[in-house]
Design a protein around this motif. Structure first.
Motif, PDB file in Angstrom:
ATOM      1  N   SER A  50      38.034  48.203  52.894  1.00 15.15           N
ATOM      2  CA  SER A  50      36.951  48.941  52.238  1.00 15.15           C
ATOM      3  C   SER A  50      37.387  49.592  50.931  1.00 15.15           C
ATOM      4  O   SER A  50      36.561  50.171  50.224  1.00 15.15           O
ATOM      5  CB  SER A  50      36.412  50.030  53.188  1.00 15.15           C
ATOM      6  OG  SER A  50      37.402  51.012  53.430  1.00 15.15           O
ATOM      7  N   LEU A  51      38.667  49.503  50.579  1.00 12.88           N
ATOM      8  CA  LEU A  51      39.167  50.132  49.359  1.00 12.88           C
ATOM      9  C   LEU A  51      38.750  49.327  48.131  1.00 12.88           C
ATOM     10  O   LEU A  51      38.884  48.106  48.089  1.00 12.88           O
ATOM     11  CB  LEU A  51      40.688  50.252  49.413  1.00 12.88           C
ATOM     12  CG  LEU A  51      41.248  51.232  50.436  1.00 12.88           C
ATOM     13  CD1 LEU A  51      42.769  51.185  50.429  1.00 12.88           C
ATOM     14  CD2 LEU A  51      40.769  52.642  50.166  1.00 12.88           C
ATOM     15  N   SER A  52      38.266  50.060  47.126  1.00 20.81           N
ATOM     16  CA  SER A  52      37.794  49.403  45.901  1.00 20.81           C
ATOM     17  C   SER A  52      38.943  49.290  44.900  1.00 20.81           C
ATOM     18  O   SER A  52      39.012  50.013  43.905  1.00 20.81           O
ATOM     19  CB  SER A  52      36.642  50.211  45.296  1.00 20.81           C
ATOM     20  OG  SER A  52      36.166  49.607  44.110  1.00 20.81           O
ATOM     21  N   THR A  53      39.856  48.360  45.163  1.00 17.80           N
ATOM     22  CA  THR A  53      40.988  48.144  44.264  1.00 17.80           C
ATOM     23  C   THR A  53      40.615  47.155  43.167  1.00 17.80           C
ATOM     24  O   THR A  53      39.618  46.441  43.281  1.00 17.80           O
ATOM     25  CB  THR A  53      42.217  47.622  45.027  1.00 17.80           C
ATOM     26  OG1 THR A  53      41.851  46.432  45.736  1.00 17.80           O
ATOM     27  CG2 THR A  53      42.721  48.662  46.018  1.00 17.80           C
ATOM     28  N   ARG A  54      41.419  47.117  42.127  1.00 21.17           N
ATOM     29  CA  ARG A  54      41.116  46.230  40.989  1.00 21.17           C
ATOM     30  C   ARG A  54      41.057  44.766  41.413  1.00 21.17           C
ATOM     31  O   ARG A  54      40.252  44.000  40.919  1.00 21.17           O
ATOM     32  CB  ARG A  54      42.179  46.413  39.894  1.00 21.17           C
ATOM     33  CG  ARG A  54      42.082  47.741  39.174  1.00 21.17           C
ATOM     34  CD  ARG A  54      42.926  47.751  37.928  1.00 21.17           C
ATOM     35  NE  ARG A  54      42.501  46.742  36.970  1.00 21.17           N
ATOM     36  CZ  ARG A  54      41.498  46.904  36.110  1.00 21.17           C
ATOM     37  NH1 ARG A  54      40.809  48.028  36.107  1.00 21.17           N
ATOM     38  NH2 ARG A  54      41.185  45.948  35.255  1.00 21.17           N
ATOM     39  N   THR A  55      41.953  44.402  42.331  1.00 22.29           N
ATOM     40  CA  THR A  55      41.969  43.036  42.851  1.00 22.29           C
ATOM     41  C   THR A  55      41.870  43.104  44.360  1.00 22.29           C
ATOM     42  O   THR A  55      42.679  43.793  45.000  1.00 22.29           O
ATOM     43  CB  THR A  55      43.267  42.308  42.449  1.00 22.29           C
ATOM     44  OG1 THR A  55      43.380  42.302  41.017  1.00 22.29           O
ATOM     45  CG2 THR A  55      43.274  40.883  42.964  1.00 22.29           C
ATOM     46  N   ALA A  56      40.906  42.449  44.924  1.00 20.58           N
ATOM     47  CA  ALA A  56      40.706  42.481  46.373  1.00 20.58           C
ATOM     48  C   ALA A  56      41.976  42.080  47.110  1.00 20.58           C
ATOM     49  O   ALA A  56      42.608  41.071  46.787  1.00 20.58           O
ATOM     50  CB  ALA A  56      39.559  41.546  46.755  1.00 20.58           C
ATOM     51  N   GLY A  57      42.354  42.906  48.084  1.00 19.57           N
ATOM     52  CA  GLY A  57      43.532  42.603  48.886  1.00 19.57           C
ATOM     53  C   GLY A  57      44.849  42.948  48.231  1.00 19.57           C
ATOM     54  O   GLY A  57      45.912  42.740  48.823  1.00 19.57           O
ATOM     55  N   ASP A 101      51.686  42.708  48.797  1.00 19.42           N
ATOM     56  CA  ASP A 101      50.361  42.965  48.231  1.00 19.42           C
ATOM     57  C   ASP A 101      50.407  43.934  47.057  1.00 19.42           C
ATOM     58  O   ASP A 101      49.380  44.163  46.410  1.00 19.42           O
ATOM     59  CB  ASP A 101      49.428  43.540  49.299  1.00 19.42           C
ATOM     60  CG  ASP A 101      49.143  42.566  50.432  1.00 19.42           C
ATOM     61  OD1 ASP A 101      49.146  41.347  50.165  1.00 19.42           O
ATOM     62  OD2 ASP A 101      48.940  43.019  51.574  1.00 19.42           O
ATOM     63  N   VAL A 102      51.583  44.514  46.778  1.00 19.38           N
ATOM     64  CA  VAL A 102      51.713  45.467  45.673  1.00 19.38           C
ATOM     65  C   VAL A 102      52.035  44.707  44.387  1.00 19.38           C
ATOM     66  O   VAL A 102      53.011  43.958  44.328  1.00 19.38           O
ATOM     67  CB  VAL A 102      52.817  46.511  45.966  1.00 19.38           C
ATOM     68  CG1 VAL A 102      52.994  47.455  44.773  1.00 19.38           C
ATOM     69  CG2 VAL A 102      52.475  47.297  47.231  1.00 19.38           C
ATOM     70  N   VAL A 103      51.213  44.895  43.379  1.00 23.27           N
ATOM     71  CA  VAL A 103      51.375  44.218  42.087  1.00 23.27           C
ATOM     72  C   VAL A 103      51.731  45.273  41.035  1.00 23.27           C
ATOM     73  O   VAL A 103      51.016  46.247  40.855  1.00 23.27           O
ATOM     74  CB  VAL A 103      50.080  43.497  41.672  1.00 23.27           C
ATOM     75  CG1 VAL A 103      50.268  42.826  40.307  1.00 23.27           C
ATOM     76  CG2 VAL A 103      49.670  42.487  42.733  1.00 23.27           C
ATOM     77  N   TRP A 104      52.843  45.064  40.342  1.00 22.26           N
ATOM     78  CA  TRP A 104      53.312  46.029  39.360  1.00 22.26           C
ATOM     79  C   TRP A 104      52.902  45.621  37.949  1.00 22.26           C
ATOM     80  O   TRP A 104      52.847  44.437  37.624  1.00 22.26           O
ATOM     81  CB  TRP A 104      54.836  46.169  39.413  1.00 22.26           C
ATOM     82  CG  TRP A 104      55.319  46.884  40.632  1.00 22.26           C
ATOM     83  CD1 TRP A 104      55.620  46.325  41.840  1.00 22.26           C
ATOM     84  CD2 TRP A 104      55.541  48.288  40.775  1.00 22.26           C
ATOM     85  NE1 TRP A 104      56.028  47.293  42.724  1.00 22.26           N
ATOM     86  CE2 TRP A 104      55.990  48.504  42.104  1.00 22.26           C
ATOM     87  CE3 TRP A 104      55.418  49.380  39.913  1.00 22.26           C
ATOM     88  CZ2 TRP A 104      56.311  49.773  42.580  1.00 22.26           C
ATOM     89  CZ3 TRP A 104      55.735  50.643  40.384  1.00 22.26           C
ATOM     90  CH2 TRP A 104      56.166  50.840  41.711  1.00 22.26           C
ATOM     91  N   GLN A 105      52.632  46.611  37.116  1.00 22.93           N
ATOM     92  CA  GLN A 105      52.386  46.364  35.706  1.00 22.93           C
ATOM     93  C   GLN A 105      53.028  47.487  34.882  1.00 22.93           C
ATOM     94  O   GLN A 105      53.314  48.564  35.402  1.00 22.93           O
ATOM     95  CB  GLN A 105      50.890  46.276  35.400  1.00 22.93           C
ATOM     96  CG  GLN A 105      50.115  47.543  35.651  1.00 22.93           C
ATOM     97  CD  GLN A 105      48.664  47.426  35.201  1.00 22.93           C
ATOM     98  OE1 GLN A 105      48.175  48.280  34.494  1.00 22.93           O
ATOM     99  NE2 GLN A 105      47.970  46.380  35.624  1.00 22.93           N
TER     100      GLN A 105
END
Length: 294
Positions: A50-57, A101-105
């Motif tokens: 249900s979390l509204s993250t920038r990229t689903a999942g 699932d963690v994406v770094w920028q």
């Protein structure tokens, strides 16, 4: 050095942020009222789906480049090593995200808490919570209580200072936009204009080359610099917290982010169950006490 975001806002809100940007400009942000309380919106369910993250999942996390020790190791935020990398993955786990699932920028320090929409879910980069910064971004509750410290070359006049008065006639420096620079301006109030640098690396080089008498960083960074990077330097001392309120680092999110409440709950749970204390002991144990400058 890093930060979070998103959630659509009314036009009136956008205008307000724009006006604040003009009023505040690029000056360092005051760190008064640095509180562990979160800012921003509340959320309903904090379940992963249900979390509204920038990229689903996925959970997109930002930090500066390079990523300095002891907050990160080997300039690799994704390796889980270093205090802030470990905190990130602990928060992600609490939110239901696996390490993969963690994406770094990469996001420059000052851009993390500047007005405007963010490209990340949250940023982690030793960003101190302040009332001024809260006007442009949301913060989680604090994940680390920090003090600022003074570093000088061994044998120098600055290295012999034992009080704030001993620093007033010195040429001091710090990274721009940081609490470190605020402490120089607002606490030391030196007779000479302090030097502001885009990166800590530049401040360290200035110290090595004698362009400044001393630099100010957070205490854990000061211990790492003197132990591994500028070994002919020493920690002169640390500042007292202003107003008796601890300065705290918080995760940065977009203003009004739907994630703020859930990220804060995750941080609070990690503090309550002792996880943050264990991570601090593992990665920041060498940051012991230094003399207090009064």
């Amino acid at each position: 050095m890093y930060r979070p975001q998103r959630a659509l806002r009314p036009v009136a809100s956008v205008c307000t942020v724009a006006l604040l940007a003009l009023a505040v400009g690029c000056a360092p942000q005051p760190e008064s009222e640095a509180s562990g309380k979160a800012s921003g919106s509340t959320a309903g369910s904090c379940a992963k789906g249900s979390l509204s993250t920038r990229t689903a999942g996925k959970l997109t996390v930002a930090t500066d480049e390079p990523a300095y020790e002891p907050w990160f190791k080997e300039d690799k935020p994704a390796n889980g090593k270093g205090f802030e990398s470990a905190v990130t993955y602990a928060v992600a786990k609490r939110l239901g995200y696996a390490d993969a699932d963690v994406v770094w920028q990469s996001v420059p320090f000052n851009k993390a808490f500047a007005p405007g929409a963010k490209t990340f879910d949250f940023d982690i980069n030793q960003v101190s919570i302040s009332s001024e910064r809260r006007k442009a971004v949301d913060f989680s509750s604090g994940y680390y209580d920090v003090r600022q410290a003074v570093i000088a070359l061994k044998g120098s006049k600055a290295a012999k200072a034992t009080s704030l008065a001993g620093l007033k006639d010195l040429k001091l420096g710090a990274q721009v936009g940081t609490t470190s620079l605020d402490y120089i301006d607002d606490v030391v109030k030196p007779a000479r204009q302090p030097a502001a640098y885009a990166k800590n690396d530049q401040a360290k080089s200035a110290l090595k080359n004698g362009q400044v008498d001393a630099i100010v960083t957070d205490l854990p960074t000061a211990f790492y610099i003197t132990a591994a990077e500028v070994t002919n330097a020493r920690i002169v001392g640390q500042f007292e917290n202003r107003g008796g309120t601890p300065e705290q680092f918080g995760l940065v999110l977009d203003k009004g982010s739907a994630l703020t409440s859930c990220v804060t709950k995750a941080v609070d749970a990690l503090r309550a169950d002792g996880t943050l204390a264990k991570i601090e002991e593992q990665w920041l144990s060498e940051a012991v006490d230094a003399p207090v400058l009064k």
